[in-house]
Structures are given as structure tokens and as C-alpha cells.
Design a protein around this motif. Sequence first.
Motif, PDB file in Angstrom:
ATOM      1  N   ASP A 342       0.831  -1.213   0.000  1.00 14.37           N
ATOM      2  CA  ASP A 342       0.000   0.000   0.000  1.00 14.37           C
ATOM      3  C   ASP A 342       0.863   1.260   0.000  1.00 14.37           C
ATOM      4  N   LYS A 343       1.903   1.275   0.834  1.00 12.83           N
ATOM      5  CA  LYS A 343       2.769   2.453   0.908  1.00 12.83           C
ATOM      6  C   LYS A 343       3.551   2.646  -0.395  1.00 12.83           C
ATOM      7  N   ALA A 344       3.993   1.545  -0.978  1.00 11.86           N
ATOM      8  CA  ALA A 344       4.720   1.632  -2.252  1.00 11.86           C
ATOM      9  C   ALA A 344       3.803   2.160  -3.350  1.00 11.86           C
ATOM     10  N   ASN A 345       2.569   1.676  -3.384  1.00 10.71           N
ATOM     11  CA  ASN A 345       1.604   2.171  -4.369  1.00 10.71           C
ATOM     12  C   ASN A 345       1.367   3.664  -4.204  1.00 10.71           C
ATOM     13  N   PHE A 346       1.218   4.112  -2.954  1.00 14.70           N
ATOM     14  CA  PHE A 346       0.990   5.531  -2.709  1.00 14.70           C
ATOM     15  C   PHE A 346       2.199   6.353  -3.143  1.00 14.70           C
ATOM     16  N   ALA A 347       3.385   5.888  -2.767  1.00 14.80           N
ATOM     17  CA  ALA A 347       4.608   6.643  -3.073  1.00 14.80           C
ATOM     18  C   ALA A 347       4.854   6.751  -4.575  1.00 14.80           C
ATOM     19  N   ILE A 348       4.717   5.633  -5.305  1.00 17.31           N
ATOM     20  CA  ILE A 348       5.077   5.599  -6.716  1.00 17.31           C
ATOM     21  C   ILE A 348       3.925   6.048  -7.613  1.00 17.31           C
ATOM     22  N   ASN A 349       2.702   5.613  -7.292  1.00 14.39           N
ATOM     23  CA  ASN A 349       1.573   5.864  -8.198  1.00 14.39           C
ATOM     24  C   ASN A 349       0.803   7.153  -7.896  1.00 14.39           C
ATOM     25  N   GLU A 350       0.899   7.661  -6.669  1.00 20.08           N
ATOM     26  CA  GLU A 350       0.169   8.888  -6.329  1.00 20.08           C
ATOM     27  C   GLU A 350       1.100  10.065  -6.067  1.00 20.08           C
ATOM     28  N   LEU A 351       2.062   9.866  -5.143  1.00 29.68           N
ATOM     29  CA  LEU A 351       2.896  10.987  -4.722  1.00 29.68           C
ATOM     30  C   LEU A 351       3.938  11.380  -5.786  1.00 29.68           C
ATOM     31  N   LEU A 352       4.652  10.408  -6.310  1.00 28.11           N
ATOM     32  CA  LEU A 352       5.721  10.700  -7.271  1.00 28.11           C
ATOM     33  C   LEU A 352       5.232  11.439  -8.517  1.00 28.11           C
ATOM     34  N   PRO A 353       4.098  11.003  -9.150  1.00 32.52           N
ATOM     35  CA  PRO A 353       3.630  11.752 -10.329  1.00 32.52           C
ATOM     36  C   PRO A 353       3.330  13.215 -10.038  1.00 32.52           C
ATOM     37  N   LEU A 354       2.794  13.508  -8.853  1.00 37.11           N
ATOM     38  CA  LEU A 354       2.501  14.897  -8.494  1.00 37.11           C
ATOM     39  C   LEU A 354       3.797  15.694  -8.340  1.00 37.11           C
ATOM     40  N   LEU A 355       4.779  15.113  -7.654  1.00 37.06           N
ATOM     41  CA  LEU A 355       6.048  15.806  -7.439  1.00 37.06           C
ATOM     42  C   LEU A 355       6.807  15.991  -8.751  1.00 37.06           C
ATOM     43  N   SER A 356       6.742  14.986  -9.637  1.00 38.51           N
ATOM     44  CA  SER A 356       7.470  15.090 -10.908  1.00 38.51           C
ATOM     45  C   SER A 356       6.909  16.189 -11.797  1.00 38.51           C
ATOM     46  N   ARG A 357       5.616  16.520 -11.603  1.00 43.49           N
ATOM     47  CA  ARG A 357       5.007  17.607 -12.380  1.00 43.49           C
ATOM     48  C   ARG A 357       5.109  18.950 -11.659  1.00 43.49           C
TER      49      ARG A 357
END
Length: 384
Positions: A342-357
Amino acid sequence: MIFSHISDTHLGFVQYHSEERENDVYTAFDEAIDTSIKDHVDFIILAGDIFHVPNPSGKAIVVLANALKRLKKNNIESFFILGEHDISRIRATPVPWVYHNLEFSKYIGNGKPIIYKDVLIAGFDKRRKAEIESFEDDFSQIDADAKKHQGHKILVLHQGITEINKFAGELNSTDLPSNFTYYAMGHLHEQELKQFSHLGGPLAYPGSTELTSSEGIKETQKGFYQVDISGQESNPTWIKLDTRPQFSIKTSVQDISSEIDRLSEKIKLFSRKPILELNVTGEILDSGLMQSQISRLTDQTLRCFWKHVSKEQSNGSVFVNKPLMIEDEMYRIAKEMLGSTDKANFAINELLPLLSRGNIEEARQAIIEDFERFKKGVENATVS
């Protein structure tokens, strides 16, 4: 009467920093729209994740505008709800609202039913797991409205159903209102059609119109549904789209040369250069020789990747050698470091895309929401 049910178009999605892949997404969407016009459908439903990001590129905005304009010229109405990719976590007007305000399309994601050509249509925008409980009262109300209507009734949702995908499931089919004759679903990218005895009609996921990075490289078909509601029952027919071929092949170091010969002949049959992934088992003694074999496919493919798979991992996860499939590797590392899927999904699929943009405020809001879910979970565990 026939309508088209299209979902998860992800307009603006760019894979491998490739303009060709961005255009693939637009081509698939345009084909779905043009096929619907050719087949004289009465209306179209867009079941969420219209865009890939809440702040899409100008090109993606224009592609949708031109498609809706073509529909209008052919007297075909369209209705849409919002998926999580369409909705910003901070207060902002979703881009698809522009088309609603210009009367190019009609927004139905607020749960208020409308009647179009004697068909009741109601929809709800995507709700995150923390908001799922709010569906109970809304479903009860909309079910009562549907029960009163004598014609066909269509419910449009962008949610995962547990019986279809237990990992992406957010609702059980038994949670859904029962008085609809068709359930137009979005969110899951694989095509699914189910008939539950407790629901008044078929529940359908057309799947995404093109492969996205979350699905990996695989041989699959993409498309949408055309649904005939001329009679008392809803009869969906899945329409295949002509998408770029993608496939993943498992071979060994010893067989790599003959496998590449076979693939080279297969690729000649395609009208578009495919995306190819090779999973290679066995001991690699000469990496230069391996790379030279793989390079034989370079001019024939849009992208050609290879992975070295150890014997222990041939039936599970893989170690990535060259070239690096960065999304897979980041997810593997995140899961290992955080100790939680769950934490990996949040970090990679939710948080990272927002930060990368560069969407710092949205990322901050995502963290707050995730913490609130965690806190609520701890409180519930303590009470029980």
C-alpha cells in the motif's frame, strides 16, 4: 437505440518521452469517436479518466474539443464523469468542465439524474477510499429515482468492483443500486462484462483505449462498448480498436538468436512498429554478444527492452539489466524500503507523479489525506 461506452482514454499520456506514443493515445480515442459516428450511435458516455493529468497539455485539450465538435455536427450528445486523473487534489475547476460550460458535452458526475431520449442517465465522479462510505445515501436516493423510471436506466461510475479485481476493488457489486439496466464503469483498464443476479443489467468495463505504463508491456486488445438498448435488455458489443502491438516474450540465452529471427518475421506483418520486451533466462557470458542480437530488432520496433531473469525469479519478479525499466525498479525498491505494498503504491503511483510535475500543493494534500486514512485506521483498530 445504441450508445457508446468509452472509458480511460488518458488523453495527454506520454510514454517513453515518445511523441509516437502520445499520438497513439489520440489515434485510439479518435477511432472510438469516428466509429461511433459511422455507426450512428444516439449518444456517448465517457466514464472518467478522460485526461491523464488534471492539467493536460494544449494538444490533449484540442483533441477532445475536436472530437466533441465532430459529435455535435452529427447530432450525437455526450455525457461524462470525472476519474481520479481528471480531478486535482487542490481546489481547481476540472478542465472537462470547460466542455460542459460550452455545451459541447454534458457533465453528469454529481449524481443528479437526467432524462435523454427516455433514458435515465446518472453518474458519480471518482471517490477515493476515504470517501466510499458517502456512496451509501447517494446510491439509496438514485436507486429510488431509477425505480420510478419506466425506460432504460444507466449508472456511470469510475470505481473498482471487488468481485472483478480484489486489489483495485473499492465497492462490492452488492453495494450498487439494483434498479439500473446498464452499469457503465471506468477505472479498471481491462475489458470485463459481468451479469450479477442482484443487479438489473450488465456491469461493463470497456477498459482503457490504449495501454498505459501501469499495465506494463503485453499482448492485449483495447476497445469500447456499443450498447443496444432498443429492447427491454441492454446488449453490449465490444468494439476492438486498432492499437499499436505490444508483447512480452520469454526466451533463453541459448535460443535468443532463433527467437529474434522468428520475431523479425512476425513484426513484418504489423502496420505499426511494435513495442517489445524480451525476458531472457540463463547465464549471460558475453553481454556484448547479447546486445548485438537485441540490436537486430532496433529498427523494426518503436521500443525494444530486455530483462535478464534469474532461475529463482523466472516465475516471479525480475531483476532488470538493460535497458532499465525505471517504473518497475522504483516500485520494487519502494516496496522493499517501506515494507508495504500500500505504501509503495501511494509513493510511486500517487505521490511521485505529483512531485514530478511540480504540483507541490497537490502532493502536500495527498500526504495529508493518506495520513488521515492511516489515523482513522489506527482509531478503528483501537476501538475494536
